[in-house]
Design an enzyme around this catalytic site. Structure first.
Site: not given
Ligand code: 4HQ
Length: 284
Positions: A92, A119, A157, A172
């Site tokens: 993150p 962690e 993809r 897309d």
């Protein structure tokens, strides 16, 4: 494209190999996947991969040495296959990935992906061995395996030959910086009376293309105005947006009737989505 993934739970990646676009691309050699378990690079009887954090606090931290050795083994194997891979850590704290980033990732010939648990990873390992740090979104998962699979799916993809229909990756959502237009298929009328927008049944390909572009712009303005902020607009695009800002009904609202779910006159408050800052580990 070669992926080497460092993970304590290599079995989780079976899902990628079992069915779907990615499984087929792997089966056809368009991409390759090799898994490396840091536990195989330990030397103690307990095969210890984690330890308590210096300074105290809850949770455990992944030890640097087994990860360093696993990354080195992956790098050696990749080089033997003619592949100069870069190393990315999923977390993150990383750079939030956009579709443009996925395109750049797909241009490399290989990546070593580090999927952490607990962690996180000893910071010194990241400094020494990791080139880029990527986030798939502002939420906390229990491990980096799903983020690694998310990135691999988005990248693979895009590789030539991976999708049955060559045009579909280009069409897309996000490929041109806008949200996707709505899609419809048979039946023409649902039991609740909802109909397909008339223009899509007209056979007028130019009109259909204009309608789709307008829908994409309008939905982006309504739902993700932050995506329009950093965008060079063509004259046509600017005209559509000016009309939306002025509160004008869509010029082709008749074509949309029966299908339109919501007609906002104001975009919702946009969530600020800042571009990457220096705090995100990235070379380019
Ligand atoms: N984690 N985007 C914590 C994530 C994550 C994310 C991966 C959980 C790393 C140690 N990774 N581990 N969000 O939540 O990439």
């Amino acid at each position: 494209m070669r992926f080497d993934v460092i993970s304590l739970f290599p079995e989780q990646f079976r899902i990628l190999t079992q069915e779907g676009v990615v499984a087929r691309a792997l089966g056809r050699g368009i991409a390759t996947l090799r898994l490396w378990n840091p536990r195989d690079f330990t030397h103690d009887p307990h095969r210890t991969v984690d330890d308590r954090p210096y300074g105290g606090g809850p949770g455990m931290v992944m030890k640097a040495p087994p990860l360093h050795d696993a990354i080195r083994a992956a790098r050696v194997a990749a080089e033997a296959a003619g592949c100069r891979s870069r190393v990315a850590y999923l977390s993150p704290q990383g750079r939030p990935l956009s579709q443009a980033d996925i395109g750049r990732i797909a241009d490399a010939d290989g990546w070593i992906l580090l999927a952490g648990r607990y962690e996180g990873v000893d910071e010194r390992l990241l400094e020494a061995d990791v080139d880029e740090e990527w986030s798939i979104g502002d939420y906390v998962l229990s491990g980096g395996e799903l983020p690694a699979m998310v990135v691999m799916d988005a990248v693979i993809r895009l590789l030539p030959g991976a999708l049955g229909h060559a045009g579909s990756a280009l069409a897309d959502s996000h490929m041109d910086g806008l949200l996707d237009c709505p899609h419809y298929t048979r039946p023409e009328t649902l039991d609740d009376g909802r109909r397909v927008p008339g223009v899509l049944l007209s056979g007028d390909h130019a009109a259909i293309a204009r309608w789709r572009k307008r829908q994409a712009l309008e939905r982006t303005w309504q739902r993700r105005p932050d995506l329009l902020a950093g965008r060079d607009l063509s004259k046509d695009e600017q005209a559509v947006l000016d009309a939306l800002e002025a509160g004008a009904a869509p010029r082709d609202s008749a074509e949309t009737s029966g299908a339109t779910v919501r007609q906002l006159t104001q975009p919702p408050d946009g969530v600020e989505r800042p571009e990457s800052s220096d705090q995100h580990r990235s070379q380019d």
